[in-house]
Write an enzyme that holds these catalytic residues in place. Structure first.
Site, PDB file in Angstrom:
ATOM      1  N   ALA A  66     -21.012 -24.718  45.313  1.00 29.06           N
ATOM      2  CA  ALA A  66     -22.261 -25.281  45.453  1.00 29.06           C
ATOM      3  C   ALA A  66     -23.276 -24.662  44.669  1.00 29.06           C
ATOM      4  CB  ALA A  66     -22.695 -25.065  46.936  1.00 29.06           C
ATOM      5  N   GLY A 111     -17.791 -24.572  47.460  1.00 28.66           N
ATOM      6  CA  GLY A 111     -17.872 -25.977  47.552  1.00 28.66           C
ATOM      7  C   GLY A 111     -16.866 -26.605  46.637  1.00 28.66           C
ATOM      8  N   GLU A 114     -13.581 -26.535  48.475  1.00 28.84           N
ATOM      9  CA  GLU A 114     -13.583 -27.563  49.679  1.00 28.84           C
ATOM     10  C   GLU A 114     -13.669 -29.048  49.087  1.00 28.84           C
ATOM     11  OE1 GLU A 114     -17.579 -25.451  50.534  1.00 28.84           O
ATOM     12  OE2 GLU A 114     -16.481 -25.170  52.662  1.00 28.84           O
ATOM     13  N   GLU A 134     -17.631 -17.423  49.428  1.00 36.57           N
ATOM     14  CA  GLU A 134     -18.968 -17.293  50.047  1.00 36.57           C
ATOM     15  C   GLU A 134     -19.728 -15.974  50.562  1.00 36.57           C
ATOM     16  OE1 GLU A 134     -16.879 -19.847  50.425  1.00 36.57           O
ATOM     17  OE2 GLU A 134     -17.675 -21.765  50.106  1.00 36.57           O
TER      18      GLU A 134
HETATM   19  C1  HXC Z   1     -24.729 -22.276  40.037  1.00 39.85           C
HETATM   20  C2  HXC Z   1     -23.177 -21.346  38.517  1.00 39.85           C
HETATM   21  C3  HXC Z   1     -22.216 -21.220  39.776  1.00 39.85           C
HETATM   22  C4  HXC Z   1     -22.740 -21.923  40.850  1.00 39.85           C
HETATM   23  C5  HXC Z   1     -21.446 -20.435  37.894  1.00 39.85           C
HETATM   24  N1  HXC Z   1     -22.756 -20.933  37.611  1.00 39.85           N
HETATM   25  N2  HXC Z   1     -21.076 -20.636  39.068  1.00 39.85           N
HETATM   26  N3  HXC Z   1     -24.512 -21.882  38.680  1.00 39.85           N
HETATM   27  N4  HXC Z   1     -23.967 -22.185  40.961  1.00 39.85           N
HETATM   28  N5  HXC Z   1     -21.792 -21.828  42.175  1.00 39.85           N
HETATM   29  C6  HXC Z   1     -23.301 -20.664  36.067  1.00 39.85           C
HETATM   30  C7  HXC Z   1     -23.761 -19.307  35.803  1.00 39.85           C
HETATM   31  O1  HXC Z   1     -24.644 -18.783  36.501  1.00 39.85           O
HETATM   32  C8  HXC Z   1     -23.668 -19.451  34.565  1.00 39.85           C
HETATM   33  O2  HXC Z   1     -25.009 -19.897  34.144  1.00 39.85           O
HETATM   34  C9  HXC Z   1     -22.485 -20.439  34.057  1.00 39.85           C
HETATM   35  O3  HXC Z   1     -22.476 -21.205  35.012  1.00 39.85           O
HETATM   36  C10 HXC Z   1     -21.265 -19.558  33.574  1.00 39.85           C
HETATM   37  O4  HXC Z   1     -20.981 -18.586  34.600  1.00 39.85           O
HETATM   38  P1  HXC Z   1     -20.492 -17.151  34.275  1.00 39.85           P
HETATM   39  O5  HXC Z   1     -20.862 -16.592  35.577  1.00 39.85           O
HETATM   40  O6  HXC Z   1     -21.353 -16.854  33.074  1.00 39.85           O
HETATM   41  O7  HXC Z   1     -19.042 -17.423  34.163  1.00 39.85           O
HETATM   42  P2  HXC Z   1     -17.918 -16.296  34.271  1.00 39.85           P
HETATM   43  O8  HXC Z   1     -18.349 -14.866  33.749  1.00 39.85           O
HETATM   44  O9  HXC Z   1     -16.756 -16.824  33.543  1.00 39.85           O
HETATM   45  O10 HXC Z   1     -17.652 -16.331  35.684  1.00 39.85           O
HETATM   46  C11 HXC Z   1     -17.125 -17.613  36.526  1.00 39.85           C
HETATM   47  C12 HXC Z   1     -17.156 -17.379  37.929  1.00 39.85           C
HETATM   48  C13 HXC Z   1     -18.514 -16.981  38.351  1.00 39.85           C
HETATM   49  C14 HXC Z   1     -16.245 -16.343  38.390  1.00 39.85           C
HETATM   50  C15 HXC Z   1     -16.879 -18.668  38.533  1.00 39.85           C
HETATM   51  O11 HXC Z   1     -19.608 -17.865  37.591  1.00 39.85           O
HETATM   52  C16 HXC Z   1     -19.035 -17.012  39.845  1.00 39.85           C
HETATM   53  O12 HXC Z   1     -18.587 -16.252  40.502  1.00 39.85           O
HETATM   54  N6  HXC Z   1     -19.577 -18.227  40.098  1.00 39.85           N
HETATM   55  C17 HXC Z   1     -20.021 -18.245  41.689  1.00 39.85           C
HETATM   56  C18 HXC Z   1     -18.895 -18.689  42.566  1.00 39.85           C
HETATM   57  C19 HXC Z   1     -19.413 -18.878  43.998  1.00 39.85           C
HETATM   58  O13 HXC Z   1     -19.744 -17.717  44.582  1.00 39.85           O
HETATM   59  N7  HXC Z   1     -19.201 -20.098  44.508  1.00 39.85           N
HETATM   60  C20 HXC Z   1     -19.524 -20.262  45.788  1.00 39.85           C
HETATM   61  C21 HXC Z   1     -20.932 -20.964  45.789  1.00 39.85           C
HETATM   62  S1  HXC Z   1     -21.468 -21.128  47.672  1.00 39.85           S
HETATM   63  P3  HXC Z   1     -26.086 -19.268  33.103  1.00 39.85           P
HETATM   64  O14 HXC Z   1     -27.139 -20.319  32.789  1.00 39.85           O
HETATM   65  O15 HXC Z   1     -26.204 -17.733  33.524  1.00 39.85           O
HETATM   66  O16 HXC Z   1     -25.174 -19.400  31.623  1.00 39.85           O
HETATM   67  C22 HXC Z   1     -20.762 -22.376  48.097  1.00 39.85           C
HETATM   68  C23 HXC Z   1     -21.097 -22.891  49.577  1.00 39.85           C
HETATM   69  C24 HXC Z   1     -20.807 -24.125  49.812  1.00 39.85           C
HETATM   70  O17 HXC Z   1     -20.019 -23.029  47.414  1.00 39.85           O
HETATM   71  C25 HXC Z   1     -21.336 -24.584  51.119  1.00 39.85           C
HETATM   72  C26 HXC Z   1     -22.249 -25.806  51.071  1.00 39.85           C
HETATM   73  C27 HXC Z   1     -22.606 -26.206  52.465  1.00 39.85           C
END
Ligand code: HXC
Length: 260
Positions: A66, A111, A114, A134
Protein backbone atom coordinates in the site's frame (compact mmCIF):
# COMPACT_ATOMS: atom_id res chain seq x y z
CA UNK A 1 -11.28 2.15 -21.40
CA UNK A 2 -8.23 3.99 -20.08
CA UNK A 3 -7.17 4.27 -16.47
CA UNK A 4 -4.87 6.57 -14.53
CA UNK A 5 -2.73 4.03 -12.70
CA UNK A 6 -3.07 0.75 -14.58
CA UNK A 7 -3.08 -0.39 -18.20
CA UNK A 8 -5.50 -2.96 -19.54
CA UNK A 9 -5.05 -4.85 -22.80
CA UNK A 10 -7.07 -7.63 -24.34
CA UNK A 11 -5.06 -10.34 -26.03
CA UNK A 12 -7.68 -12.55 -27.65
CA UNK A 13 -9.61 -13.99 -24.69
CA UNK A 14 -7.01 -12.93 -22.09
CA UNK A 15 -7.11 -9.60 -20.25
CA UNK A 16 -3.70 -8.29 -19.19
CA UNK A 17 -3.81 -5.80 -16.32
CA UNK A 18 -0.56 -3.99 -15.49
CA UNK A 19 -0.02 -1.91 -12.36
CA UNK A 20 1.59 1.22 -13.74
CA UNK A 21 3.32 3.31 -11.10
CA UNK A 22 6.87 2.05 -11.67
CA UNK A 23 8.54 5.04 -9.97
CA UNK A 24 6.72 4.16 -6.73
CA UNK A 25 7.34 0.44 -7.29
CA UNK A 26 3.65 0.12 -8.21
CA UNK A 27 2.55 0.99 -4.67
CA UNK A 28 -1.19 0.63 -4.25
CA UNK A 29 -2.87 3.96 -3.56
CA UNK A 30 -6.61 4.64 -3.52
CA UNK A 31 -6.62 5.42 -7.24
CA UNK A 32 -4.93 2.11 -8.11
CA UNK A 33 -7.50 0.20 -6.08
CA UNK A 34 -10.37 2.18 -7.68
CA UNK A 35 -8.94 1.53 -11.17
CA UNK A 36 -8.48 -2.16 -10.40
CA UNK A 37 -12.04 -2.40 -9.09
CA UNK A 38 -13.36 -1.00 -12.40
CA UNK A 39 -11.03 -3.13 -14.52
CA UNK A 40 -12.03 -6.32 -12.72
CA UNK A 41 -15.74 -5.48 -13.07
CA UNK A 42 -15.20 -4.89 -16.81
CA UNK A 43 -13.30 -8.17 -17.14
CA UNK A 44 -16.04 -10.08 -15.30
CA UNK A 45 -18.76 -8.49 -17.47
CA UNK A 46 -17.08 -9.08 -20.86
CA UNK A 47 -18.13 -12.44 -22.30
CA UNK A 48 -15.20 -12.44 -24.75
CA UNK A 49 -12.67 -12.45 -21.86
CA UNK A 50 -12.04 -15.79 -20.18
CA UNK A 51 -8.87 -15.40 -18.11
CA UNK A 52 -6.90 -12.43 -16.73
CA UNK A 53 -3.29 -11.83 -15.77
CA UNK A 54 -2.17 -9.09 -13.40
CA UNK A 55 1.44 -7.96 -13.28
CA UNK A 56 3.59 -4.96 -12.37
CA UNK A 57 5.27 -2.51 -14.76
CA UNK A 58 9.02 -2.08 -14.66
CA UNK A 59 11.58 -4.67 -13.81
CA UNK A 60 11.62 -4.36 -10.07
CA UNK A 61 8.22 -4.75 -8.51
CA UNK A 62 4.82 -6.36 -8.76
CA UNK A 63 3.71 -3.97 -6.00
CA UNK A 64 5.74 -2.82 -2.99
CA UNK A 65 2.66 -2.51 -0.83
CA UNK A 66 0.00 0.00 0.00
CA UNK A 67 1.23 3.54 -0.68
CA UNK A 68 3.01 4.51 2.52
CA UNK A 69 3.06 8.22 1.61
CA UNK A 70 -0.71 8.24 1.14
CA UNK A 71 -1.28 6.30 4.36
CA UNK A 72 1.02 8.59 6.34
CA UNK A 73 -1.17 11.59 5.46
CA UNK A 74 -4.44 10.04 6.54
CA UNK A 75 -6.07 10.79 9.87
CA UNK A 76 -6.65 7.65 11.94
CA UNK A 77 -10.43 8.05 11.72
CA UNK A 78 -10.25 8.07 7.90
CA UNK A 79 -9.09 4.46 7.77
CA UNK A 80 -12.14 3.40 9.75
CA UNK A 81 -14.66 5.77 8.20
CA UNK A 82 -13.54 4.96 4.61
CA UNK A 83 -13.23 1.28 5.55
CA UNK A 84 -9.82 1.57 3.89
CA UNK A 85 -9.34 -0.84 0.96
CA UNK A 86 -12.31 -2.93 2.14
CA UNK A 87 -13.66 -3.89 -1.32
CA UNK A 88 -10.35 -5.61 -1.96
CA UNK A 89 -10.33 -7.75 1.14
CA UNK A 90 -13.23 -9.80 -0.16
CA UNK A 91 -15.93 -8.26 -2.34
CA UNK A 92 -14.02 -7.69 -5.61
CA UNK A 93 -12.41 -11.09 -5.29
CA UNK A 94 -15.78 -12.78 -4.72
CA UNK A 95 -17.44 -10.94 -7.61
CA UNK A 96 -14.68 -12.03 -9.99
CA UNK A 97 -15.90 -15.52 -10.77
CA UNK A 98 -13.63 -15.86 -13.79
CA UNK A 99 -10.02 -16.89 -13.20
CA UNK A 100 -7.07 -14.52 -12.81
CA UNK A 101 -3.38 -15.15 -12.39
CA UNK A 102 -0.81 -12.96 -10.62
CA UNK A 103 2.46 -12.78 -12.58
CA UNK A 104 4.83 -11.55 -9.87
CA UNK A 105 7.86 -9.90 -11.44
CA UNK A 106 9.68 -8.54 -8.37
CA UNK A 107 8.73 -7.18 -4.93
CA UNK A 108 5.30 -8.31 -3.74
CA UNK A 109 5.26 -6.77 -0.29
CA UNK A 110 2.47 -5.90 2.14
CA UNK A 111 -0.61 -5.08 0.08
CA UNK A 112 1.31 -6.27 -3.02
CA UNK A 113 1.73 -9.72 -1.53
CA UNK A 114 -1.90 -9.62 -0.41
CA UNK A 115 -3.08 -8.69 -3.91
CA UNK A 116 -1.03 -11.52 -5.44
CA UNK A 117 -2.51 -13.97 -2.91
CA UNK A 118 -6.04 -12.93 -3.90
CA UNK A 119 -5.36 -14.24 -7.41
CA UNK A 120 -6.36 -17.80 -8.23
CA UNK A 121 -2.69 -18.65 -8.41
CA UNK A 122 0.69 -17.01 -8.65
CA UNK A 123 3.40 -17.51 -11.25
CA UNK A 124 6.59 -15.79 -10.15
CA UNK A 125 9.82 -14.70 -11.76
CA UNK A 126 12.99 -15.98 -10.14
CA UNK A 127 13.49 -12.36 -8.94
CA UNK A 128 10.21 -12.26 -7.02
CA UNK A 129 10.27 -11.43 -3.33
CA UNK A 130 7.25 -11.87 -1.10
CA UNK A 131 6.75 -10.40 2.35
CA UNK A 132 4.45 -8.83 4.90
CA UNK A 133 6.75 -6.12 6.30
CA UNK A 134 3.95 -3.99 7.79
CA UNK A 135 5.21 -4.66 11.31
CA UNK A 136 8.25 -2.50 10.54
CA UNK A 137 5.87 0.42 9.94
CA UNK A 138 4.11 -0.15 13.24
CA UNK A 139 1.09 -1.75 11.62
CA UNK A 140 0.05 -5.16 10.33
CA UNK A 141 -1.43 -6.69 7.16
CA UNK A 142 -4.81 -5.13 6.33
CA UNK A 143 -5.88 -6.73 3.04
CA UNK A 144 -5.99 -10.35 4.08
CA UNK A 145 -2.29 -11.12 4.47
CA UNK A 146 -2.47 -12.65 7.92
CA UNK A 147 -5.30 -14.92 6.76
CA UNK A 148 -4.36 -15.86 3.18
CA UNK A 149 -0.63 -16.24 3.88
CA UNK A 150 -1.35 -18.49 6.86
CA UNK A 151 -3.76 -20.63 4.85
CA UNK A 152 -1.22 -20.88 2.02
CA UNK A 153 2.01 -21.63 3.87
CA UNK A 154 0.94 -22.64 7.37
CA UNK A 155 1.21 -20.98 10.76
CA UNK A 156 4.91 -21.31 11.49
CA UNK A 157 6.22 -19.70 8.32
CA UNK A 158 3.42 -17.12 8.13
CA UNK A 159 3.98 -16.12 11.74
CA UNK A 160 7.73 -15.80 11.20
CA UNK A 161 7.19 -13.63 8.12
CA UNK A 162 4.64 -11.34 9.79
CA UNK A 163 6.67 -10.98 13.00
CA UNK A 164 10.05 -10.37 11.36
CA UNK A 165 8.93 -8.74 8.11
CA UNK A 166 11.48 -10.80 6.22
CA UNK A 167 11.14 -11.42 2.51
CA UNK A 168 10.81 -14.82 0.92
CA UNK A 169 12.41 -15.50 -2.46
CA UNK A 170 10.66 -17.26 -5.33
CA UNK A 171 12.21 -20.68 -4.76
CA UNK A 172 11.28 -20.71 -1.10
CA UNK A 173 7.81 -19.48 -2.03
CA UNK A 174 7.41 -22.38 -4.43
CA UNK A 175 8.59 -24.89 -1.80
CA UNK A 176 6.17 -23.34 0.70
CA UNK A 177 3.23 -23.62 -1.74
CA UNK A 178 2.67 -19.89 -1.90
CA UNK A 179 3.06 -19.96 -5.67
CA UNK A 180 2.32 -22.40 -8.47
CA UNK A 181 5.56 -22.03 -10.41
CA UNK A 182 8.86 -20.10 -10.73
CA UNK A 183 9.99 -19.15 -14.23
CA UNK A 184 12.99 -17.25 -15.63
CA UNK A 185 12.51 -13.50 -15.18
CA UNK A 186 12.51 -12.70 -18.90
CA UNK A 187 9.86 -15.27 -19.76
CA UNK A 188 7.45 -14.49 -16.89
CA UNK A 189 4.86 -12.62 -18.91
CA UNK A 190 4.99 -15.10 -21.81
CA UNK A 191 4.55 -18.01 -19.42
CA UNK A 192 1.68 -16.33 -17.56
CA UNK A 193 -0.07 -15.36 -20.79
CA UNK A 194 0.44 -18.85 -22.21
CA UNK A 195 -1.09 -20.38 -19.07
CA UNK A 196 -3.96 -17.89 -19.21
CA UNK A 197 -4.58 -18.71 -22.89
CA UNK A 198 -4.68 -22.40 -22.00
CA UNK A 199 -7.29 -21.70 -19.32
CA UNK A 200 -9.22 -19.49 -21.76
CA UNK A 201 -9.39 -22.40 -24.20
CA UNK A 202 -11.31 -24.54 -21.66
CA UNK A 203 -15.12 -24.72 -21.51
CA UNK A 204 -15.95 -21.42 -19.75
CA UNK A 205 -18.68 -22.68 -17.43
CA UNK A 206 -16.53 -25.61 -16.30
CA UNK A 207 -13.71 -23.13 -15.61
CA UNK A 208 -15.88 -21.07 -13.27
CA UNK A 209 -17.18 -24.26 -11.66
CA UNK A 210 -13.68 -25.63 -11.03
CA UNK A 211 -12.64 -22.32 -9.46
CA UNK A 212 -15.72 -22.24 -7.25
CA UNK A 213 -15.10 -25.80 -6.04
CA UNK A 214 -11.47 -25.26 -5.14
CA UNK A 215 -12.35 -22.05 -3.30
CA UNK A 216 -15.05 -23.92 -1.37
CA UNK A 217 -12.23 -25.89 0.27
CA UNK A 218 -11.28 -22.70 2.14
CA UNK A 219 -14.77 -21.81 3.29
CA UNK A 220 -16.38 -25.06 4.37
CA UNK A 221 -15.89 -28.33 6.24
CA UNK A 222 -14.77 -31.34 4.16
CA UNK A 223 -18.30 -32.78 4.26
CA UNK A 224 -19.88 -29.57 2.99
CA UNK A 225 -17.11 -29.07 0.45
CA UNK A 226 -17.72 -32.54 -0.96
CA UNK A 227 -21.42 -31.74 -1.31
CA UNK A 228 -20.58 -28.48 -3.12
CA UNK A 229 -18.30 -30.46 -5.44
CA UNK A 230 -20.87 -33.17 -6.19
CA UNK A 231 -23.69 -30.71 -6.85
CA UNK A 232 -21.59 -28.55 -9.17
CA UNK A 233 -20.35 -31.68 -10.96
CA UNK A 234 -23.95 -32.84 -11.39
CA UNK A 235 -25.03 -29.44 -12.74
CA UNK A 236 -22.19 -29.52 -15.27
CA UNK A 237 -23.38 -32.89 -16.59
CA UNK A 238 -26.48 -31.05 -17.87
CA UNK A 239 -24.39 -28.54 -19.86
CA UNK A 240 -24.06 -28.47 -23.63
CA UNK A 241 -20.30 -28.29 -23.17
CA UNK A 242 -20.34 -31.65 -21.36
CA UNK A 243 -22.08 -33.27 -24.36
CA UNK A 244 -19.64 -31.53 -26.71
CA UNK A 245 -16.56 -32.33 -24.58
CA UNK A 246 -17.31 -36.02 -24.37
CA UNK A 247 -18.23 -36.22 -28.09
CA UNK A 248 -14.99 -34.38 -28.96
CA UNK A 249 -12.96 -36.88 -26.93
CA UNK A 250 -14.62 -39.87 -28.61
CA UNK A 251 -14.29 -38.32 -32.07
CA UNK A 252 -10.63 -37.36 -31.36
CA UNK A 253 -11.08 -33.65 -32.05
CA UNK A 254 -10.97 -30.36 -30.11
CA UNK A 255 -14.14 -29.26 -28.33
CA UNK A 256 -16.12 -26.33 -29.65
CA UNK A 257 -17.39 -24.62 -26.49
CA UNK A 258 -20.65 -22.76 -26.04
CA UNK A 259 -20.15 -21.76 -22.42
CA UNK A 260 -23.47 -23.21 -21.34
C1 HXC B 1 5.01 4.34 -1.40
C2 HXC B 1 6.96 3.39 -2.13
C3 HXC B 1 6.61 2.17 -1.53
C4 HXC B 1 5.36 2.08 -0.85
C5 HXC B 1 8.53 1.95 -2.47
N1 HXC B 1 8.16 3.22 -2.69
N2 HXC B 1 7.62 1.28 -1.76
N3 HXC B 1 6.17 4.48 -2.06
N4 HXC B 1 4.61 3.20 -0.80
N5 HXC B 1 4.92 0.96 -0.30
C6 HXC B 1 8.87 4.25 -3.42
C7 HXC B 1 10.06 4.80 -2.61
O1 HXC B 1 9.63 5.78 -1.71
C8 HXC B 1 10.92 5.37 -3.71
O2 HXC B 1 10.37 6.61 -4.12
C9 HXC B 1 10.70 4.39 -4.87
O3 HXC B 1 9.48 3.72 -4.58
C10 HXC B 1 11.81 3.34 -4.97
O4 HXC B 1 11.93 2.72 -3.71
P1 HXC B 1 13.33 2.54 -2.94
O5 HXC B 1 13.00 2.29 -1.50
O6 HXC B 1 14.24 3.65 -3.27
O7 HXC B 1 13.87 1.21 -3.64
P2 HXC B 1 14.85 0.11 -3.00
O8 HXC B 1 15.93 0.76 -2.21
O9 HXC B 1 15.22 -0.79 -4.13
O10 HXC B 1 13.94 -0.70 -1.99
C11 HXC B 1 12.83 -1.45 -2.46
C12 HXC B 1 11.92 -1.87 -1.27
C13 HXC B 1 11.57 -0.62 -0.44
C14 HXC B 1 12.68 -2.88 -0.40
C15 HXC B 1 10.69 -2.54 -1.87
O11 HXC B 1 11.08 0.40 -1.32
C16 HXC B 1 10.55 -0.86 0.62
O12 HXC B 1 10.85 -1.42 1.66
N6 HXC B 1 9.31 -0.39 0.37
C17 HXC B 1 8.25 -0.48 1.35
C18 HXC B 1 7.71 -1.87 1.45
C19 HXC B 1 6.61 -1.98 2.51
O13 HXC B 1 6.84 -1.65 3.68
N7 HXC B 1 5.43 -2.38 2.09
C20 HXC B 1 4.28 -2.51 2.99
C21 HXC B 1 3.49 -1.22 2.98
S1 HXC B 1 2.16 -1.28 4.15
P3 HXC B 1 11.29 7.94 -4.20
O14 HXC B 1 10.29 9.02 -4.53
O15 HXC B 1 11.96 8.09 -2.90
O16 HXC B 1 12.24 7.62 -5.32
C22 HXC B 1 0.94 -2.16 3.41
C23 HXC B 1 -0.31 -2.33 4.23
C24 HXC B 1 -1.41 -3.01 3.45
O17 HXC B 1 1.09 -2.62 2.33
C25 HXC B 1 -2.71 -2.96 4.19
C26 HXC B 1 -3.71 -2.02 3.58
C27 HXC B 1 -5.09 -2.05 4.22
Amino acid sequence: MSYETITVEQRDAVTLITLNRPKALNALNSQVLADLTDAFAAYQADDTQLCAVITGSGDKAFAAGADIKEMSEKAPADFYLEDFFSPWTSEVVKKTRKPWIAAVNGFALGGGCELAMMADFIIASENAKFGQPEIKLGVAPGMGGSQRLTRAIGKSKAMEMCLTGRMMGAEEAERANLIARVVPHDSLLDEALKTAAQIASMPPMATIANKEMVNAAFETSLDQGLIVERRIFQILTASEDKTEGMAAFIEKREGNWKGC
